[in-house]
Design an enzyme around this catalytic site. Structure first.
Site, PDB file in Angstrom:
ATOM      1  N   ARG A 178       5.530 -11.060  -4.778  1.00 36.35           N
ATOM      2  CA  ARG A 178       4.953  -9.767  -5.085  1.00 36.35           C
ATOM      3  C   ARG A 178       3.490  -9.738  -4.662  1.00 36.35           C
ATOM      4  O   ARG A 178       3.075  -8.932  -3.852  1.00 36.35           O
ATOM      5  CB  ARG A 178       5.083  -9.479  -6.595  1.00 36.35           C
ATOM      6  CG  ARG A 178       4.433  -8.210  -7.065  1.00 36.35           C
ATOM      7  CD  ARG A 178       5.222  -6.979  -6.656  1.00 36.35           C
ATOM      8  NE  ARG A 178       4.408  -5.776  -6.716  1.00 36.35           N
ATOM      9  CZ  ARG A 178       4.358  -4.952  -7.743  1.00 36.35           C
ATOM     10  NH1 ARG A 178       5.069  -5.196  -8.816  1.00 36.35           N
ATOM     11  NH2 ARG A 178       3.590  -3.882  -7.714  1.00 36.35           N
ATOM     12  N   LYS A 193     -12.118  -9.942  12.349  1.00 42.73           N
ATOM     13  CA  LYS A 193     -12.889 -10.392  13.512  1.00 42.73           C
ATOM     14  C   LYS A 193     -12.034 -11.286  14.416  1.00 42.73           C
ATOM     15  O   LYS A 193     -11.037 -10.836  14.906  1.00 42.73           O
ATOM     16  CB  LYS A 193     -14.182 -11.058  13.026  1.00 42.73           C
ATOM     17  CG  LYS A 193     -14.921 -10.266  11.933  1.00 42.73           C
ATOM     18  CD  LYS A 193     -15.429  -8.903  12.412  1.00 42.73           C
ATOM     19  CE  LYS A 193     -15.811  -7.970  11.265  1.00 42.73           C
ATOM     20  NZ  LYS A 193     -16.750  -8.507  10.296  1.00 42.73           N
ATOM     21  N   TYR A 221     -23.682 -11.823   5.475  1.00 42.68           N
ATOM     22  CA  TYR A 221     -23.090 -10.540   5.883  1.00 42.68           C
ATOM     23  C   TYR A 221     -23.547  -9.433   4.923  1.00 42.68           C
ATOM     24  O   TYR A 221     -23.542  -9.619   3.702  1.00 42.68           O
ATOM     25  CB  TYR A 221     -21.563 -10.688   5.877  1.00 42.68           C
ATOM     26  CG  TYR A 221     -20.840  -9.405   6.145  1.00 42.68           C
ATOM     27  CD1 TYR A 221     -20.849  -8.828   7.412  1.00 42.68           C
ATOM     28  CD2 TYR A 221     -20.146  -8.759   5.132  1.00 42.68           C
ATOM     29  CE1 TYR A 221     -20.193  -7.636   7.653  1.00 42.68           C
ATOM     30  CE2 TYR A 221     -19.480  -7.573   5.369  1.00 42.68           C
ATOM     31  CZ  TYR A 221     -19.513  -7.007   6.629  1.00 42.68           C
ATOM     32  OH  TYR A 221     -18.860  -5.833   6.860  1.00 42.68           O
TER      33      TYR A 221
HETATM   34  C1  PLP Z   1     -17.049  -8.318   8.991  1.00 46.41           C
HETATM   35  C2  PLP Z   1     -17.474  -9.451   8.184  1.00 46.41           C
HETATM   36  C3  PLP Z   1     -17.119  -9.546   6.829  1.00 46.41           C
HETATM   37  C4  PLP Z   1     -16.365  -8.453   6.103  1.00 46.41           C
HETATM   38  O1  PLP Z   1     -15.057  -8.347   6.547  1.00 46.41           O
HETATM   39  P1  PLP Z   1     -14.179  -6.997   6.444  1.00 46.41           P
HETATM   40  O2  PLP Z   1     -12.859  -7.482   6.956  1.00 46.41           O
HETATM   41  O3  PLP Z   1     -14.808  -5.977   7.316  1.00 46.41           O
HETATM   42  O4  PLP Z   1     -14.137  -6.608   5.012  1.00 46.41           O
HETATM   43  C5  PLP Z   1     -17.537 -10.669   6.144  1.00 46.41           C
HETATM   44  N1  PLP Z   1     -18.255 -11.638   6.727  1.00 46.41           N
HETATM   45  C6  PLP Z   1     -18.627 -11.577   8.022  1.00 46.41           C
HETATM   46  C7  PLP Z   1     -19.442 -12.666   8.610  1.00 46.41           C
HETATM   47  C8  PLP Z   1     -18.251 -10.478   8.788  1.00 46.41           C
HETATM   48  O5  PLP Z   1     -18.636 -10.417  10.073  1.00 46.41           O
END
Ligand code: PLP
Length: 380
Positions: free
Chosen positions: A46, A197, A100
């Site tokens: 789940r 990413k 970030y």
């Molecule tokens: C984009 C990013 C995040 C956040 O991720 P999301 O999937 O957009 O929530 C966290 N850490 C780093 C280094 C990032 O580049």
């Protein structure tokens, strides 16, 4: 059995065998309800453990040399859930000063309300971390290479410090990806990824992944059930598909970014290049020691007098856009995006000049990327 290579893990680890039709790829299981009478109540599929979600947990665990892994609906869901799993009212956390933006906002906008204390380091020396540790410190949190200046933290030194003080150590390993940095091998407890990413890699999905010991992952799983940041089955499948080419893509990102960094460093219109693979980078030696590759991200400053917006508008192939780490090259000006709310003085204090450009080097032919930059500079 000997441990498989990264390309093999990317393609095969955790895959679901299609016993019904003998298909070559994991089937997508859409059910959100399963028979329960003979099921183990702790493993009922789940939350975070449906068949397609489990593929990803196994894959990230193998890639990070961890016992276990968990998928999330976004990188921020992974970060917020993991932090809250190990921090309660009265606890304290030490974080790197360059993290970030979303993670930074989460800490400064939410932690006070929850009674969780936090300190940001002044820099990335291990002494900066040690100086911030207090009797109620529970967690140390780093991110390297950092965004957007690609600062390198000595991961093993921080991991050793955390062990010495009995702290849980966490790293946002998004920029390096599990291909270029293996933080758990260096002693870190938990690796967190925005799979939006490099792991996703095609600028079309949002997801997060976490890897660590079975005990730590279970603690995060329990918190995740309360917070609810589940990844959908469709996106789980797309992420599994993306990760199949992760190691291949990252190798090309690495060679392209190194070539771009060397080209830009020699260019007369460029004032400075930030890339851990350059010998001129402040922490090149640490990067060389702890990373398997230097990554696809770099930043550079245009010479005074060259307008960064005009330059970006002149680009024909490289897209000025937010986010990063897709197969396509993208560029972003922190002064008018991620750091737009700071005053010019505040930006200067954190090393972000108005002419700084963050370059997510894609996997196109590097000659075409260089030609695009050449023509964009010529037309200014
Ligand atoms: C984009 C990013 C995040 C956040 O991720 P999301 O999937 O957009 O929530 C966290 N850490 C780093 C280094 C990032 O580049």
């Amino acid at each position: 059995m000997t441990k498989k290579g990264k390309h093999t893990i990317c393609i095969h680890e955790g895959e679901i065998k299609d016993t019904q039709f003998g298909g070559a790829v994991s089937p997508i299981f859409m059910a959100s309800s399963y028979e329960y009478l003979d099921a183990d109540p702790m493993r009922y599929p789940r939350y975070f453990n449906t068949p397609n979600q489990e593929v990803l947990g196994k894959k990230i665990a193998a890639l990070e040399n961890a016992e276990a892994g968990l998928p999330f609906a976004s990188g921020m869901a992974a970060i917020s859930t993991t932090l809250l799993a190990f921090l309660s009212k009265g606890d304290h956390i030490v974080l790197t000063n360059e993290i970030y933006g979303g993670a930074f906002n989460f800490v400064v906008e939410e932690f006070d309300k929850m009674g969780i204390e936090y300190s940001f380091t002044d820099g990335v020396d291990v002494a900066d971390f040690e100086a911030k540790i207090k009797p109620n410190t529970k967690v140390v949190y780093i991110e390297t290479p950092s965004n957007p200046l690609l600062t390198i933290t000595d991961v093993k030194a921080v991991a050793d410090l955390a062990k010495k003080h009995g702290l849980v150590s966490m790293i946002d390993n998004t920029f390096a990806s599990p291909i270029n940095l293996s933080p758990l091998d260096l002693g870190m407890d938990i690796a967190i990824h925005s799979a939006t990413k490099y792991l996703g890699g095609h600028s079309d999905i949002l997801a997060g992944l976490v890897a660590g010991s079975s005990a730590h992952i279970n603690t995060i799983f329990q918190k995740g059930k309360n917070l609810g940041g589940n990844l959908s089955h469709m996106i789980s499948y797309l992420l599994e598909r993306s990760i199949k080419t992760l190691a291949l893509r990252v190798e090309k990102h690495n060679t392209n970014a190194q070539a771009m960094a060397e080209y830009l460093e020699k260019h007369q219109a460029i004032a400075k290049v930030y890339y851990p693979g350059l010998e001129s980078h402040t922490n090149h030696n640490i990067a060389k020691e702890q990373m398997h590759g230097f990554g696809g991200m770099l930043s550079f400053e245009l010479n005074v007098g060259i307008d960064a917006v005009s330059f970006q508008k002149n680009l024909k192939l490289i897209k000025p856009s937010l986010s990063l780490a897709g197969v396509e090259s993208t560029m972003l000006q922190p002064a008018i995006t991620s750091h737009a709310l700071l005053t010019p003085e505040q930006r200067k204090a954190v090393g972000i000049s108005d002419s700084l450009l963050r370059f997510s080097v894609g996997i196109e032919d590097v000659e075409d990327l260089i030609a695009d930059i050449e023509q964009a500079l010529k037309r200014i």
